[in-house]
Structures are given as structure tokens and as C-alpha cells.
Design a protein around this motif. Structure first.
Motif, mmCIF file in Angstrom:
data_model
loop_
_atom_site.group_PDB
_atom_site.id
_atom_site.type_symbol
_atom_site.label_atom_id
_atom_site.label_comp_id
_atom_site.label_asym_id
_atom_site.label_seq_id
_atom_site.Cartn_x
_atom_site.Cartn_y
_atom_site.Cartn_z
ATOM 1 N N MET A 28 -11.403 -1.610 11.267
ATOM 2 C CA MET A 28 -12.823 -1.785 11.000
ATOM 3 C C MET A 28 -13.071 -2.438 9.649
ATOM 4 O O MET A 28 -14.181 -2.403 9.128
ATOM 5 C CB MET A 28 -13.562 -0.446 11.093
ATOM 6 C CG MET A 28 -13.634 0.129 12.496
ATOM 7 S SD MET A 28 -14.223 -1.020 13.783
ATOM 8 C CE MET A 28 -15.894 -1.371 13.229
ATOM 9 N N PHE A 29 -12.033 -3.065 9.085
ATOM 10 C CA PHE A 29 -12.220 -3.937 7.935
ATOM 11 C C PHE A 29 -12.539 -5.358 8.429
ATOM 12 O O PHE A 29 -12.189 -5.745 9.539
ATOM 13 C CB PHE A 29 -10.971 -3.966 7.058
ATOM 14 C CG PHE A 29 -10.866 -2.798 6.111
ATOM 15 C CD1 PHE A 29 -11.943 -2.431 5.312
ATOM 16 C CD2 PHE A 29 -9.690 -2.070 6.009
ATOM 17 C CE1 PHE A 29 -11.854 -1.359 4.439
ATOM 18 C CE2 PHE A 29 -9.593 -1.001 5.137
ATOM 19 C CZ PHE A 29 -10.672 -0.642 4.354
ATOM 20 N N HIS A 30 -13.139 -6.150 7.531
ATOM 21 C CA HIS A 30 -13.584 -7.498 7.908
ATOM 22 C C HIS A 30 -12.483 -8.544 7.853
ATOM 23 O O HIS A 30 -12.610 -9.605 8.464
ATOM 24 C CB HIS A 30 -14.690 -7.979 6.951
ATOM 25 C CG HIS A 30 -15.765 -6.990 6.687
ATOM 26 N ND1 HIS A 30 -15.654 -5.982 5.757
ATOM 27 C CD2 HIS A 30 -16.991 -6.846 7.251
ATOM 28 C CE1 HIS A 30 -16.775 -5.271 5.740
ATOM 29 N NE2 HIS A 30 -17.594 -5.769 6.633
ATOM 30 N N ASN A 31 -11.414 -8.280 7.103
ATOM 31 C CA ASN A 31 -10.485 -9.337 6.683
ATOM 32 C C ASN A 31 -9.906 -10.151 7.835
ATOM 33 O O ASN A 31 -9.951 -11.386 7.827
ATOM 34 C CB ASN A 31 -9.358 -8.724 5.851
ATOM 35 C CG ASN A 31 -9.874 -7.881 4.712
ATOM 36 O OD1 ASN A 31 -10.508 -6.847 4.931
ATOM 37 N ND2 ASN A 31 -9.627 -8.303 3.485
ATOM 38 N N VAL A 32 -9.318 -9.459 8.808
ATOM 39 C CA VAL A 32 -8.641 -10.162 9.898
ATOM 40 C C VAL A 32 -9.647 -10.889 10.779
ATOM 41 O O VAL A 32 -9.400 -12.042 11.198
ATOM 42 C CB VAL A 32 -7.788 -9.178 10.728
ATOM 43 C CG1 VAL A 32 -7.310 -9.834 12.012
ATOM 44 C CG2 VAL A 32 -6.601 -8.699 9.902
ATOM 45 N N ALA B 265 2.999 -12.959 12.519
ATOM 46 C CA ALA B 265 3.019 -11.698 13.266
ATOM 47 C C ALA B 265 3.786 -10.610 12.519
ATOM 48 O O ALA B 265 3.548 -9.417 12.759
ATOM 49 C CB ALA B 265 3.629 -11.913 14.646
ATOM 50 N N SER B 266 4.699 -10.998 11.640
ATOM 51 C CA SER B 266 5.480 -10.019 10.877
ATOM 52 C C SER B 266 5.009 -9.894 9.440
ATOM 53 O O SER B 266 5.626 -9.171 8.646
ATOM 54 C CB SER B 266 6.963 -10.421 10.883
ATOM 55 O OG SER B 266 7.140 -11.699 10.273
ATOM 56 N N PHE B 267 3.915 -10.570 9.097
ATOM 57 C CA PHE B 267 3.391 -10.535 7.730
ATOM 58 C C PHE B 267 2.768 -9.170 7.472
ATOM 59 O O PHE B 267 1.824 -8.770 8.159
ATOM 60 C CB PHE B 267 2.358 -11.647 7.559
ATOM 61 C CG PHE B 267 1.862 -11.818 6.158
ATOM 62 C CD1 PHE B 267 2.734 -11.774 5.081
ATOM 63 C CD2 PHE B 267 0.516 -12.038 5.917
ATOM 64 C CE1 PHE B 267 2.274 -11.944 3.787
ATOM 65 C CE2 PHE B 267 0.046 -12.216 4.633
ATOM 66 C CZ PHE B 267 0.932 -12.158 3.565
ATOM 67 N N PRO B 268 3.244 -8.418 6.486
ATOM 68 C CA PRO B 268 2.760 -7.041 6.271
ATOM 69 C C PRO B 268 1.252 -6.936 6.061
ATOM 70 O O PRO B 268 0.618 -6.002 6.578
ATOM 71 C CB PRO B 268 3.531 -6.595 5.023
ATOM 72 C CG PRO B 268 4.773 -7.422 5.023
ATOM 73 C CD PRO B 268 4.354 -8.751 5.576
ATOM 74 N N VAL B 269 0.666 -7.853 5.309
ATOM 75 C CA VAL B 269 -0.780 -7.782 5.060
ATOM 76 C C VAL B 269 -1.567 -7.981 6.350
ATOM 77 O O VAL B 269 -2.571 -7.297 6.596
ATOM 78 C CB VAL B 269 -1.180 -8.831 4.005
ATOM 79 C CG1 VAL B 269 -2.692 -8.823 3.796
ATOM 80 C CG2 VAL B 269 -0.454 -8.574 2.689
ATOM 81 N N TYR B 270 -1.115 -8.906 7.182
ATOM 82 C CA TYR B 270 -1.791 -9.158 8.468
ATOM 83 C C TYR B 270 -1.707 -7.919 9.358
ATOM 84 O O TYR B 270 -2.687 -7.548 10.015
ATOM 85 C CB TYR B 270 -1.147 -10.366 9.147
ATOM 86 C CG TYR B 270 -1.959 -10.958 10.274
ATOM 87 C CD1 TYR B 270 -3.145 -11.636 10.023
ATOM 88 C CD2 TYR B 270 -1.522 -10.869 11.594
ATOM 89 C CE1 TYR B 270 -3.883 -12.205 11.059
ATOM 90 C CE2 TYR B 270 -2.251 -11.434 12.629
ATOM 91 C CZ TYR B 270 -3.436 -12.100 12.353
ATOM 92 O OH TYR B 270 -4.166 -12.655 13.387
#
Length: 261
Positions: free
Chosen positions: A159-163, A146-151
Motif C-alpha cells: 500500500m505504498f505508492h513507489n512501485v 525481479a531480484s532487486f531488493p528495493v523493488y
């Protein structure tokens, strides 16, 4: 009190997920103007446009007269022009999933779907790590994620696919782990030739795991280059526990989302 004590870590993770959702959703809520949705990149703009288009019309193409006047060479970035019909060039998963949810619940929810799925991902990650390790490890793992900057970054850029890909994959892995069952139970079932009630749950979990793996693949199809071999070699280690029936159900479930594209 005993119930709360037994499940306090789960409720803490749900609280963390709720705070995470509110925090990441606030970016789109505070920066968007009423009746106008703006994005920070062409890819996000195209994904939102076609997700909204699919939600409102059920179509993945939009006819633009300017594209005809420009001899089919005029088009926004992240879009292709087929004789005046503008079509997405990105992976279709996020468009189909968010468009379908937007059609059912209203297009206004589309910018907030990634924060919602990301919050669900925190809970699923906790459940998965808890099952593989322990309650404490699961709680700390969810808090760190929950605190991970990339997440956080790719959740805010909704509207990116990553998450979405990551969360669908986590759900698929968790369901596959549930489908494994316990080793001693599988041995007893083989010796006694019985199909107890919980085995039908494992069959259902296998099918659902395949569906979520398929949804993850249509969200970021290029990830099959590493995901396919990883799942295959993992299956080799657990092939006896997984069995033929659950393997076939998982593969069948994975094919279903692929048919949509």
C-alpha cells in the motif's frame, strides 16, 4: 516450434513475472487474518482504509465522532481531521486507482494489486529495454529487476505508492517510444502526405502514454520536480518525430487523470 523460438524470451519474462507475483503476494496472504487487514505503517493503513472506503462508498472522507469529541484534534497518523471528517493527506492516486479496481472486482483484491502491477512492470521493462537495445539485454534486465531488493520490498509493502508510480511511468515511456515510430517512416509520411493505418496506432499510443504519465503523477505528485524537466528535454530531442498531433494528444491524456484529483 518456430513461434516458441522467436518469443521464448518473452515467455520466460512472463514466467518470471508470474513467480514474482506469487512470491510477493504470499506475504499479505500468509500474514493477514480473515476479515482483518493489518499493515506495517500508518501510511499503508491510511491508503488501504481510504481505498476500501472509496471502493465501497465512492467517497474519500469518513465521519468520526471521536474527532468531534476531541475538538477536531484527534485523528490517526497520515489522516487530517476537518470538523470530524477524516480525509487522506497522502497522494490520492493509489487510493483512486485501487479503490476503482476494488469497486469493480471486490475489495479483497486491493492488498494484491501492487504485486500484480509490479509483475506487469517486469514485462513492460523487458519490452522497453528490448526495443531500445536487444532481446538478451531485455531478458537480463527484467531478471535483475525481479531480484532487486528495493523493488521486492516496496512490492511486498503493497500500500505504498513507489512501485505503482514506477510501473505507470514505465508503461507511459514504453507507449511514448511506440508512438515515435521509425524515423524513415516519418520522413516518407511527410513527403507523401499519407496517414497509413499504423500512424493511427501511434496517435492512440500517444494518448495512452499521456494517460499513464498522468496516472503516475497523481500517484506521486512530488515526482513532477524531476519528471517534468526530464520529459520536456527528451521531447525536445524527438520533437520532429513526435509531431504536433501526437504531442497534443499526449498532453491531453496527461490532463485527464489530473482532473480526478
Amino acid at each position: 516450434m518456430n513461434y516458441w523460438h522467436r518469443h521464448k524470451n518473452f515467455f520466460l519474462v512472463v514466467l518470471i513475472a508470474a513467480v514474482f507475483f506469487i512470491g510477493t503476494s504470499s506475504f499479505n496472504y500468509l500474514t493477514q487474518e480473515p476479515g482483518y487487514v493489518k499493515w506495517s505503517s500508518p501510511d499503508e493503513t491510511a491508503n488501504y482504509f481510504f481505498a476500501r472506503q472509496y471502493a465501497q462508498t465512492g467517497q474519500l472522507a469518513f465521519f468520526d465522532r471521536a474527532g468531534v469529541v476531541g475538538d477536531f484534534l484527534l485523528m490517526p497518523r497520515s489522516v487530517r481531521n476537518d470538523f470530524g471528517w477524516l480525509k487522506p493527506v497522502s497522494f490520492l492516486g493509489i487510493i483512486l486507482i485501487y479503490g476503482s479496481l476494488g469497486a469493480a472486482l471486490g475489495v479483497g483484491i486491493i492488498p494484491y494489486l501492487t504485486p500484480f502491477f509490479a509483475a506487469i512492470g517486469l514485462v513492460i521493462f523487458y519490452l522497453l529495454v528490448r526495443k531500445l537495445f536487444s532481446e538478451r539485454v531485455g531478458l537480463w534486465s527484467a531478471a535483475i529487476l525481479a531480484s532487486f531488493p528495493v523493488y521486492i520490498y516496496y512490492t511486498v509493502r503493497s500500500m505504498f505508492h513507489n512501485v505503482l508510480f514506477l510501473v505507470l511511468l514505465l508503461i507511459g515511456i514504453y507507449l511514448a517510444v511506440l508512438a515515435l515510430g521509425r524515423k524513415e517512416e516519418n520522413r516518407r509520411r511527410f513527403l507523401e502526405f499519407r496517414l497509413p493505418v499504423w500512424y493511427w496506432f501511434e496517435l492512440g499510443a500517444s494518448l495512452a502514454a499521456g494517460i499513464f504519465f498522468g496516472l503516475a503523477l497523481i500517484t506521486r505528485t512530488s515526482e513532477i520536480l524531476w519528471l517534468g524537466p526530464a520529459l520536456f528535454f527528451t521531447w525536445i530531442f524527438y520533437a520532429r518525430r513526435f509531431g504536433v498531433a501526437k504531442t497534443l494528444l499526449l498532453l491531453s491524456g496527461a490532463v485527464l487523470p489530473l482532473l480526478a484529483v
